[in-house]
Design an enzyme around this catalytic site. Structure first.
Site, PDB file in Angstrom:
ATOM      1  N   CYS A  82      88.354 -10.934 -52.599  1.00 10.48           N
ATOM      2  CA  CYS A  82      87.683  -9.827 -51.946  1.00 10.48           C
ATOM      3  C   CYS A  82      88.687  -8.953 -51.183  1.00 10.48           C
ATOM      4  O   CYS A  82      89.577  -8.371 -51.784  1.00 10.48           O
ATOM      5  CB  CYS A  82      86.553 -10.343 -51.058  1.00 10.48           C
ATOM      6  SG  CYS A  82      85.421  -9.038 -50.496  1.00 10.48           S
ATOM      7  N   HIS A 192      83.442 -12.719 -55.413  1.00  8.68           N
ATOM      8  CA  HIS A 192      83.471 -13.964 -54.629  1.00  8.68           C
ATOM      9  C   HIS A 192      83.240 -15.160 -55.551  1.00  8.68           C
ATOM     10  O   HIS A 192      82.091 -15.503 -55.844  1.00  8.68           O
ATOM     11  CB  HIS A 192      82.387 -13.938 -53.556  1.00  8.68           C
ATOM     12  CG  HIS A 192      82.671 -13.011 -52.425  1.00  8.68           C
ATOM     13  ND1 HIS A 192      83.352 -13.402 -51.295  1.00  8.68           N
ATOM     14  CD2 HIS A 192      82.382 -11.701 -52.266  1.00  8.68           C
ATOM     15  CE1 HIS A 192      83.461 -12.380 -50.475  1.00  8.68           C
ATOM     16  NE2 HIS A 192      82.884 -11.328 -51.039  1.00  8.68           N
ATOM     17  N   GLU A 194      83.474 -18.240 -54.879  1.00 16.73           N
ATOM     18  CA  GLU A 194      82.798 -19.318 -54.148  1.00 16.73           C
ATOM     19  C   GLU A 194      81.284 -19.111 -54.091  1.00 16.73           C
ATOM     20  O   GLU A 194      80.541 -20.040 -53.746  1.00 16.73           O
ATOM     21  CB  GLU A 194      83.377 -19.448 -52.739  1.00 16.73           C
ATOM     22  CG  GLU A 194      82.935 -18.415 -51.726  1.00 16.73           C
ATOM     23  CD  GLU A 194      83.651 -17.074 -51.827  1.00 16.73           C
ATOM     24  OE1 GLU A 194      83.413 -16.218 -50.952  1.00 16.73           O
ATOM     25  OE2 GLU A 194      84.440 -16.866 -52.781  1.00 16.73           O
TER      26      GLU A 194
END
Length: 221
Positions: A82, A192, A194
């Site tokens: 990011c 992202h 995750e």
């Protein structure tokens, strides 16, 4: 035991990043850290973050982590996420501030007008939600990931690399924009991983297994 340092310069809750790495690499030591010495000693470094570019650059300086991040980006497997991708470039339109200059290029804002999807509906900025990512190089971090896998995005700015060879993947909103870059031991993404379920976890697992070698050759097939 592999030691993974998640760089904490005070911008964003990094626990979700650490938890994702703990899930894909249960035998690794995952450490969220503000200590430059820990970053320097880690086997691999993750550089995430959220917030405005000027604030992120200021906090990186204030915490004394700038040089440790620059060294890691040159020497060991390194993953930017990011704003951690955007900070690697030379300059950002957000605040008109200089980045770290690890990669040539700049960071631009999505236009506030004229953004329409294929059905003529106005697209919002920030770009938020799931979107397909298309790899353009044969890189170890893309292994086992579909060529049109969906990842989760939250951003108003995107990178424009100064060298086409840096581009590792792109997405569409509505035009093609770079969402992943690669150079040697460095890989960075605008999305992202995750928060991107199976595809994101596979990318993180690939990073843990990666030795940092990439010669910049080979189109994705």
């Amino acid at each position: 035991m592999t030691h993974i340092a998640v760089v904490d310069y005070g911008m964003g809750n990094l626990r979700s990043v650490a938890k994702a790495f703990e899930y894909v690499a249960p035998h690794a030591r995952v450490e969220v850290t503000r200590d430059p010495a820990v970053v320097a000693s880690a086997d691999r470094v993750v550089f995430p973050g959220q917030g405005a570019m000027p604030d992120c650059m200021r906090e990186l300086e204030a915490t004394g982590l700038r040089e440790a991040v620059l060294q890691a980006a040159r020497e060991k497997p390194f993953l930017g996420i990011c704003i951690g991708l955007q900070m690697l470039f030379e300059w950002s339109e957000e605040g008109g501030v200089a980045g770290l200059g690890v990669l040539p290029g700049k960071v631009l804002r999505f236009p506030s007008q004229g953004m329409m999807d294929a059905d003529g509906r106005k697209l919002k900025v920030p770009h938020m939600g799931w979107n397909q990512v298309y790899p353009v190089i044969d890189h170890p971090l893309w292994r086992g990931i579909a060529t049109d896998a969906r990842f989760y995005f939250v951003h108003s700015y995107y990178p424009e690399p100064g060298r086409p060879a840096l581009v590792a993947g792109y997405s569409l909103y509505p035009f093609a924009f770079t969402c992943a870059v690669a150079q040697g031991n460095l890989f960075a993404v605008q999305f992202h991983p995750e928060k991107s379920q199976a595809a994101g976890l596979r990318l993180l697992a690939n990073f843990v297994a990666w030795d940092g070698a990439y010669d910049g050759a080979g189109a994705f097939s």
